[in-house]
Design an enzyme around this catalytic site. Structure first.
Site, PDB file in Angstrom:
ATOM      1  N   PRO A   2      95.914  52.555  59.833  1.00  0.00           N
ATOM      2  CA  PRO A   2      95.095  51.348  59.914  1.00  0.00           C
ATOM      3  C   PRO A   2      95.753  50.211  60.693  1.00  0.00           C
ATOM      4  CG  PRO A   2      95.723  51.835  57.635  1.00  0.00           C
ATOM      5  CD  PRO A   2      96.364  52.861  58.490  1.00  0.00           C
ATOM      6  N   GLU A   3      95.127  49.842  61.794  1.00  0.00           N
ATOM      7  CA  GLU A   3      95.514  48.647  62.546  1.00  0.00           C
ATOM      8  C   GLU A   3      94.349  47.662  62.399  1.00  0.00           C
ATOM      9  OE1 GLU A   3      97.073  49.568  66.456  1.00  0.00           O
ATOM     10  OE2 GLU A   3      97.692  51.550  65.805  1.00  0.00           O
ATOM     11  N   LYS A  61      96.719  42.964  59.878  1.00  0.00           N
ATOM     12  CA  LYS A  61      96.520  44.140  59.027  1.00  0.00           C
ATOM     13  C   LYS A  61      96.544  43.780  57.548  1.00  0.00           C
ATOM     14  CE  LYS A  61      99.202  46.511  62.541  1.00  0.00           C
ATOM     15  NZ  LYS A  61     100.503  47.140  62.837  1.00  0.00           N
ATOM     16  N   ARG A 285     109.306  55.856  66.931  1.00  0.00           N
ATOM     17  CA  ARG A 285     107.950  56.371  67.006  1.00  0.00           C
ATOM     18  C   ARG A 285     107.724  56.865  68.424  1.00  0.00           C
ATOM     19  NH1 ARG A 285     107.824  51.010  64.799  1.00  0.00           N
ATOM     20  NH2 ARG A 285     107.379  51.897  62.795  1.00  0.00           N
TER      21      ARG A 285
END
Length: 301
Positions: A2-3, A61, A285
Site C-alpha cells: 500500500p502506497e 500512507k 529493495r
DNA sequence: TTTTATCCCTGGAGGC
DNA sequence: TGCCTCCAGGGATAAA
C-alpha cells in the site's frame, strides 16, 4: 504494497461505513498489531470502546479516524501487507486477522472493521491529535488542521493542495542523495513507495541514482508533475495489486498493475524505446529503470 | 544535519 | 516430500 493510492482507496471505502458510527467493542487478536500503541492492548481497547468516529483522514500512507468530541484518533499504517476490511458482524476470522472493531452505524447498522496483516509491519494506535504547523487541514478527508502526533513528522503528499512545491524543489537541489532515495523519504514528500517512485522516474526519464544536486529546478518540477500523474492514474484504477497483499475494504484488487511501465518488468522491453528494463538492488529493495531512456549523466539535467 | 545500514516479519518461489 | 535459502519492502533506529 500500500502506497498513497492504495491507502486512499481504503480511506474512501471506510469513510461511508464508519463516519458517524460508534465503536461498541474491540478485539485485539495479536498485540503485534499495536506496536505504535505502547500503552498496550487494554489501554487501546478502553480508549476506543464507546467512542464515535468523526471522519476518515489520510496523509501519505498514514490513515486516521478522528474520534468525536475528543482529542484523539484511531491511527493506522498498513505497512507492507496491512488491510482494513469491512465485514458483516459475525464474519469468520480472516487468515491474518490482528484486530477487529465492532461498530454500529446509524444508517448501516452493525459492521465489523477488520485489520488483517500478513507481515505484521502495519500497526494501529490511538494517538493524540495536534495542530498542523501550517494551519492547513491535516490531510485528505478532514477540514481540521489537526494530525496524529505519530504522523506529524511526515511531509504532505503531492496530491495535497497544501503541498509546498517550491520547498520540495529547493530541498532536492541541496541534497546529494539519489533522487529515488529522496522520493522515498517521507519527511520530504509522503505517500510514494518503491512502485510509484520507479514509475515516476521512468516517466521523467531520470535515472534513479541521479543525485538531487544534479537536478535542475525545472527537472524536479517535471518529476513532481509525473509523480502526480502516476498517483492519480493509479488512484483511478483502484491502486496496484500484485497478489492478495493489497485489496480494498471489500477484498477486491486494484488494476493499476496493468499500466506499469517498469516496476517488476525486468528484462521486458521498455514501452518507450524497446530496450530491456533493468533491475538493480537499491536500498535493500529493487530499482527498475530503462538504461537507455534513463541514463545516469554527469552533467545537470 | 545528512547519509547509510540494519532490523522487524511472513509466506511464496525455487533449488536440492 | 521436506528442508533450506532468498526475496518482497515501510519505517524506526543506530551509526558514521
Amino acid at each position: 504494497m500500500p502506497e498513497l493510492p492504495e491507502v486512499e482507496v481504503v480511506r474512501a471505502g471506510l469513510a461511508p461505513a464508519v463516519v458517524g458510527a460508534r465503536i461498541t467493542a474491540v478485539d485485539v487478536i495479536d498485540e503485534r498489531a499495536l506496536t505504535r500503541h505502547p500503552a498496550g492492548a487494554a489501554d487501546f481497547v478502553s480508549r476506543l470502546e464507546g467512542a464515535r468516529v468523526a471522519a476518515a483522514a489520510r496523509r501519505g500512507k498514514f490513515l486516521w479516524l478522528p474520534l468525536e468530541g475528543d482529542e484523539q484518533a484511531l491511527m493506522a499504517h498498513l505497512g507492507m501487507s496491512g488491510q482494513m476490511l469491512l465485514r458483516v458482524p459475525d464474519a469468520a476470522p480472516e487468515r491474518h486477522e490482528r484486530v477487529r472493531l465492532h461498530v454500529e452505524h446509524p444508517a448501516h447498522g452493525r459492521l465489523a472493521v477488520v485489520f488483517s496483516d500478513q507481515r505484521t509491519f502495519g500497526s494501529l494506535a490511538v494517538d493524540e491529535l495536534i495542530d498542523t504547523p501550517d494551519a492547513a487541514p491535516g490531510g485528505f478527508g478532514t477540514p481540521l488542521a489537526r494530525i496524529p502526533t505519530q504522523a506529524a513528522h511526515i511531509a504532505r503528499d503531492p496530491l495535497d493542495t497544501a503541498f509546498d512545491d517550491a520547498g520540495f524543489i529547493a530541498t532536492v537541489g541541496r541534497r546529494s542523495s539519489a533522487i529515488k532515495r529522496l522520493l522515498l523519504d517521507q519527511n520530504l514528500v509522503s505517500g510514494i513507495g518503491n512502485i510509484y517512485a520507479d514509475e515516476s522516474l521512468w516517466a521523467s526519464r531520470i535515472h534513479p541514482e541521479t543525485p538531487g544536486t544534479r537536478l535542475s529546478a525545472r527537472a524536479v518540477r517535471r518529476l513532481l508533475g509525473e509523480v502526480r500523474l502516476v498517483l492519480e492514474k493509479a488512484l483511478a484504477e483502484g491502486g496496484t495489486s500484485f497478489d492478495a497483499q493489497y485489496v480494498n475494504v471489500n477484498g477486491q484488487a486494484g488494476y493499476f498493475s496493468r499500466h506499469l511501465c517498469v516496476y517488476g518488468l525486468a528484462g521486458q522491453p521498455c514501452p518507450r524505446c524497446g530496450t530491456p528494463i533493468r533491475r538493480v538492488a537499491f536500498m535493500n529493495r529493487s530499482s527498475h529503470f530503462c538504461p537507455r531512456c534513463q541514463r545516469l549523466r554527469k552533467n545537470s539535467l
